[in-house]
Design a protein around this motif. Structure first.
Motif, PDB file in Angstrom:
ATOM      1  N   GLN A 159       0.816  -1.210   0.000  1.00  0.00           N
ATOM      2  CA  GLN A 159       0.000   0.000   0.000  1.00  0.00           C
ATOM      3  C   GLN A 159       0.852   1.263   0.000  1.00  0.00           C
ATOM      4  O   GLN A 159       0.411   2.321  -0.443  1.00  0.00           O
ATOM      5  CB  GLN A 159      -0.934  -0.003   1.217  1.00  0.00           C
ATOM      6  CG  GLN A 159      -1.990  -1.105   1.176  1.00  0.00           C
ATOM      7  CD  GLN A 159      -2.955  -1.024   2.330  1.00  0.00           C
ATOM      8  OE1 GLN A 159      -3.231   0.052   2.855  1.00  0.00           O
ATOM      9  NE2 GLN A 159      -3.480  -2.163   2.754  1.00  0.00           N
ATOM     10  N   GLU A 160       2.086   1.141   0.492  1.00  0.00           N
ATOM     11  CA  GLU A 160       2.940   2.325   0.585  1.00  0.00           C
ATOM     12  C   GLU A 160       3.575   2.701  -0.746  1.00  0.00           C
ATOM     13  O   GLU A 160       4.076   3.816  -0.914  1.00  0.00           O
ATOM     14  CB  GLU A 160       4.044   2.088   1.625  1.00  0.00           C
ATOM     15  CG  GLU A 160       5.197   1.199   1.168  1.00  0.00           C
ATOM     16  CD  GLU A 160       4.867  -0.275   1.031  1.00  0.00           C
ATOM     17  OE1 GLU A 160       5.714  -1.030   0.524  1.00  0.00           O
ATOM     18  OE2 GLU A 160       3.748  -0.680   1.442  1.00  0.00           O
ATOM     19  N   PHE A 161       3.548   1.790  -1.699  1.00  0.00           N
ATOM     20  CA  PHE A 161       4.306   2.005  -2.933  1.00  0.00           C
ATOM     21  C   PHE A 161       3.897   3.273  -3.667  1.00  0.00           C
ATOM     22  O   PHE A 161       4.736   4.086  -4.054  1.00  0.00           O
ATOM     23  CB  PHE A 161       4.154   0.802  -3.865  1.00  0.00           C
ATOM     24  CG  PHE A 161       4.848   0.969  -5.188  1.00  0.00           C
ATOM     25  CD1 PHE A 161       6.229   0.911  -5.264  1.00  0.00           C
ATOM     26  CD2 PHE A 161       4.135   1.213  -6.348  1.00  0.00           C
ATOM     27  CE1 PHE A 161       6.893   1.076  -6.478  1.00  0.00           C
ATOM     28  CE2 PHE A 161       4.774   1.381  -7.563  1.00  0.00           C
ATOM     29  CZ  PHE A 161       6.154   1.314  -7.623  1.00  0.00           C
ATOM     30  N   TRP A 162       2.610   3.471  -3.856  1.00  0.00           N
ATOM     31  CA  TRP A 162       2.151   4.583  -4.684  1.00  0.00           C
ATOM     32  C   TRP A 162       2.299   5.940  -3.989  1.00  0.00           C
ATOM     33  O   TRP A 162       2.139   6.979  -4.624  1.00  0.00           O
ATOM     34  CB  TRP A 162       0.700   4.362  -5.104  1.00  0.00           C
ATOM     35  CG  TRP A 162       0.543   3.079  -5.876  1.00  0.00           C
ATOM     36  CD1 TRP A 162      -0.005   1.912  -5.439  1.00  0.00           C
ATOM     37  CD2 TRP A 162       0.969   2.830  -7.212  1.00  0.00           C
ATOM     38  NE1 TRP A 162       0.054   0.953  -6.409  1.00  0.00           N
ATOM     39  CE2 TRP A 162       0.647   1.483  -7.520  1.00  0.00           C
ATOM     40  CE3 TRP A 162       1.604   3.609  -8.200  1.00  0.00           C
ATOM     41  CZ2 TRP A 162       0.916   0.908  -8.749  1.00  0.00           C
ATOM     42  CZ3 TRP A 162       1.868   3.024  -9.430  1.00  0.00           C
ATOM     43  CH2 TRP A 162       1.533   1.690  -9.701  1.00  0.00           C
ATOM     44  N   THR A 163       2.566   5.942  -2.705  1.00  0.00           N
ATOM     45  CA  THR A 163       2.777   7.214  -1.993  1.00  0.00           C
ATOM     46  C   THR A 163       4.259   7.492  -1.754  1.00  0.00           C
ATOM     47  O   THR A 163       4.607   8.496  -1.147  1.00  0.00           O
ATOM     48  CB  THR A 163       2.048   7.195  -0.641  1.00  0.00           C
ATOM     49  OG1 THR A 163       2.528   6.101   0.142  1.00  0.00           O
ATOM     50  CG2 THR A 163       0.550   7.055  -0.834  1.00  0.00           C
ATOM     51  N   MET A 164       5.130   6.626  -2.233  1.00  0.00           N
ATOM     52  CA  MET A 164       6.564   6.769  -1.966  1.00  0.00           C
ATOM     53  C   MET A 164       7.364   7.143  -3.208  1.00  0.00           C
ATOM     54  O   MET A 164       8.583   7.131  -3.192  1.00  0.00           O
ATOM     55  CB  MET A 164       7.114   5.463  -1.378  1.00  0.00           C
ATOM     56  CG  MET A 164       6.581   5.149   0.017  1.00  0.00           C
ATOM     57  SD  MET A 164       7.169   3.565   0.636  1.00  0.00           S
ATOM     58  CE  MET A 164       8.896   3.907   0.845  1.00  0.00           C
ATOM     59  N   TRP A 165       6.672   7.455  -4.311  1.00  0.00           N
ATOM     60  CA  TRP A 165       7.399   7.732  -5.554  1.00  0.00           C
ATOM     61  C   TRP A 165       8.274   8.967  -5.467  1.00  0.00           C
ATOM     62  O   TRP A 165       9.179   9.165  -6.271  1.00  0.00           O
ATOM     63  CB  TRP A 165       6.436   7.862  -6.720  1.00  0.00           C
ATOM     64  CG  TRP A 165       5.314   8.846  -6.479  1.00  0.00           C
ATOM     65  CD1 TRP A 165       4.061   8.546  -6.055  1.00  0.00           C
ATOM     66  CD2 TRP A 165       5.361  10.259  -6.642  1.00  0.00           C
ATOM     67  NE1 TRP A 165       3.312   9.685  -5.936  1.00  0.00           N
ATOM     68  CE2 TRP A 165       4.090  10.766  -6.297  1.00  0.00           C
ATOM     69  CE3 TRP A 165       6.345  11.170  -7.043  1.00  0.00           C
ATOM     70  CZ2 TRP A 165       3.770  12.110  -6.338  1.00  0.00           C
ATOM     71  CZ3 TRP A 165       6.029  12.524  -7.083  1.00  0.00           C
ATOM     72  CH2 TRP A 165       4.757  12.987  -6.731  1.00  0.00           C
ATOM     73  N   SER A 166       8.045   9.835  -4.491  1.00  0.00           N
ATOM     74  CA  SER A 166       8.821  11.074  -4.405  1.00  0.00           C
ATOM     75  C   SER A 166      10.099  10.913  -3.588  1.00  0.00           C
ATOM     76  O   SER A 166      10.827  11.886  -3.374  1.00  0.00           O
ATOM     77  CB  SER A 166       7.965  12.182  -3.784  1.00  0.00           C
ATOM     78  OG  SER A 166       7.541  11.820  -2.493  1.00  0.00           O
ATOM     79  N   ARG A 167      10.360   9.702  -3.117  1.00  0.00           N
ATOM     80  CA  ARG A 167      11.578   9.507  -2.330  1.00  0.00           C
ATOM     81  C   ARG A 167      12.808   9.460  -3.232  1.00  0.00           C
ATOM     82  O   ARG A 167      12.729   9.603  -4.437  1.00  0.00           O
ATOM     83  CB  ARG A 167      11.458   8.213  -1.516  1.00  0.00           C
ATOM     84  CG  ARG A 167      10.387   8.311  -0.430  1.00  0.00           C
ATOM     85  CD  ARG A 167      10.535   7.179   0.545  1.00  0.00           C
ATOM     86  NE  ARG A 167       9.594   7.341   1.655  1.00  0.00           N
ATOM     87  CZ  ARG A 167       9.587   6.553   2.718  1.00  0.00           C
ATOM     88  NH1 ARG A 167      10.458   5.579   2.819  1.00  0.00           N
ATOM     89  NH2 ARG A 167       8.722   6.754   3.673  1.00  0.00           N
ATOM     90  N   THR A 168      13.958   9.221  -2.607  1.00  0.00           N
ATOM     91  CA  THR A 168      15.207   9.249  -3.361  1.00  0.00           C
ATOM     92  C   THR A 168      15.256   8.101  -4.360  1.00  0.00           C
ATOM     93  O   THR A 168      14.547   7.106  -4.241  1.00  0.00           O
ATOM     94  CB  THR A 168      16.413   9.112  -2.419  1.00  0.00           C
ATOM     95  OG1 THR A 168      16.373   7.817  -1.825  1.00  0.00           O
ATOM     96  CG2 THR A 168      16.395  10.184  -1.357  1.00  0.00           C
TER      97      THR A 168
END
Length: 503
Positions: free
Chosen positions: A126-135
């Motif tokens: 579930q976290e994948f689509w909200t983590m695209w802005s990470r390094t």
């Protein structure tokens, strides 16, 4: 402008920290020209695939989605997590599967081929689509093969080699399946159609499988599933034993199974020779369930006198054993108390198993053997009376890990409840006790529950807890509503159901 120039003008500046809104606008701008967007995928940095995919999915840019599946730069595409808050349009969902079709139809797969898993489970990643802005480093490692939890049969993908890959690479599709009456839903129907056409390169994997009905279509779907991928199985069917025997080989292939819930199997008390053979076929499959941790059996009519067959086939210690609303013999309980591996048992439920005419000795032995690990104990509606409870109190007081105890709807006196409280007051982890309404709470003349008497007895128990230094231990009593049968809870005042209040 060339596709490369289009990409550079819209995305190169995104390599620097930018507001999320700016990135969304860039994705929307690119998607206005779907042909250029598809061409730009060759140059798109992998950390920009997720936001572009999200925008294409939300906007139903089906051609772009189909192309993105073929170029997906991660080992796993967690589509289910993206569908968590929205039911996808059928054409959008089909576009993703069609993209897999094109990918698998290649005679020699591209060196860029990364996709190994299409995950349609809504609770995974579930976290994948909200983590695209990470390094870039975090993003690239987010869905590597180990994170996607592949099955043992998946072939390894070697990204270090040069040149084209073997055409034998496969893709696993993970989805939770519920087989019910009637036709399967449109998404499952289209998925199984693609599986059957996938030349063996598209594997249907299912971690959570529910079976509520058996039909020709459901059996055909079951045959497509990679059964060693099933971790959680629930079977709730009024099957005859002949059907159970036919299902047995499927169960035996579920070697990774962790949790098994089985309920409502129909049979007469006396079984014919072929029915006994069907039971044997079913119980023998437990020999293959080497990772089973939780076993739930409810309303299984053939279990009486045959529990030993199942226990003998259990090769690993269980964490949960729940045998509810079943008829068991004293021989069953004796064998269970002596032979069941309880070295890791945390939860035990015998709710609805009538123990009135059965010696309390097997239950006492079982509790003693499990005392080092047992955390939850449910003895609701077992017909245990005062002598039986007095027999098991010493064993109960040894269950040092016990956190929850429930024994509602047993004919217990207030004196035994007081003894129970004294025996368990030293169990530091015991926080919740749901106890039977004591016999003294019922009116002598009418036999109905007297709320005033119950309140007095409950207050006495609360006072004992206060005096013994455990005021925070929650003791609740419960009794069925005389009208609807739902439980009425008391702590100390009744929490009554609506029909009780309308009297």
């Amino acid at each position: 402008m060339s596709p490369q120039g289009l990409f550079q003008s819209r995305f190169i500046r995104m390599s620097l920290p930018s507001p999320r809104r700016l990135l969304e606008l860039a994705c929307q701008s690119l998607l206005r020209d779907e042909a250029s967007a598809i061409t730009a995928l060759e140059l798109l940095p992998k950390e920009l695939f997720p936001p572009l995919f999200m925008a294409a999915f939300a906007g139903r840019h089906n051609k772009v989605l189909k192309a993105m599946v073929q170029a997906w730069p991660f080992s796993c595409l967690p589509l289910g997590a993206l569908m968590k808050d929205q039911q996808p349009h059928q054409e959008t969902f089909r576009s993703v599967l069609d993209g897999l079709d094109v990918l698998l139809a290649q005679e020699v797969c591209s060196r860029r081929w990364k996709l190994q898993v299409l995950n349609l489970r809504k609770k995974d990643h579930q976290e994948f689509w909200t983590m695209w802005s990470r390094t870039r480093t975090e993003m690239c490692s987010l869905l590597e093969p180990e994170a996607s939890q592949p099955t043992e049969k998946r072939q390894k993908v070697d990204d270090s080699g040069r040149g084209p890959k073997s055409p034998l690479a496969l893709v696993e599709v993970f989805v939770d399946i519920c087989l019910e009456e009637g036709l399967p839903d449109a998404s499952l129907s289209y998925l199984t159609k693609k599986i059957s056409q996938g030349r063996g390169l598209l594997h249907l994997c299912c971690k959570k499988l529910k079976i509520f009905a058996v039909s020709v279509q459901n059996v055909s779907i079951l045959k497509m599933v990679q059964l060693d991928s099933v971790l959680d199985l629930e079977v709730n069917c009024t099957w005859r034993l002949s059907t159970l025997g036919k299902f047995a080989p499927y169960l035996g292939q579920m070697g990774s199974l962790r949790r098994f819930m089985f309920s409502h199997s129909l049979s007469a008390y006396t079984l014919s020779a072929w029915e006994e053979q069907s039971v044997g076929q079913f119980t023998s499959q437990f020999l293959s369930l080497l990772h089973l941790q939780e076993l739930y059996l409810d309303s299984i009519s053939f279990l009486r006198g045959r529990l030993d067959q199942m226990i003998r086939c259990l090769k690993t210690p269980l964490e949960t054993v729940s045998i509810t609303n079943c008829l068991l013999s004293e021989r069953d309980l004796i064998y269970m108390s002596q032979m069941l591996d309880v070295s890791q048992l945390k939860s035990l439920s015998l709710s609805g198993v009538n123990l009135t005419s059965i010696s309390s000795e097997p239950l006492r032995v079982l509790m003693e053997r499990a005392s080092a690990t047992l955390q939850d104990l449910d003895l609701d509606e077992c017909g245990i009376m005062d002598p039986g409870f007095m027999d098991i109190l010493p064993a109960l007081s040894c269950c040092s890990e016990l956190t929850t105890l429930s024994f509602c709807e047993n004919p217990i006196s207030m004196a035994v409840l007081e003894d129970l409280l004294r025996h368990t007051i030293g169990l530091s982890k015991l926080n919740h006790v749901l106890y039977a309404v004591p016999l003294e709470s019922y009116d002598d003349n009418t036999g109905t529950l007297h709320l005033g008497l119950l309140a007095q007895l409950h207050a006495k128990l609360r006072q004992m807890l206060q005096e013994l230094g455990r005021p925070s231990m929650a003791w609740f009593s419960a009794s069925p509503c005389p009208h609807c049968g739902d439980r009425t809870f008391y702590d100390p005042h009744p929490i009554l159901c609506s029909c009780y209040l309308s009297i």
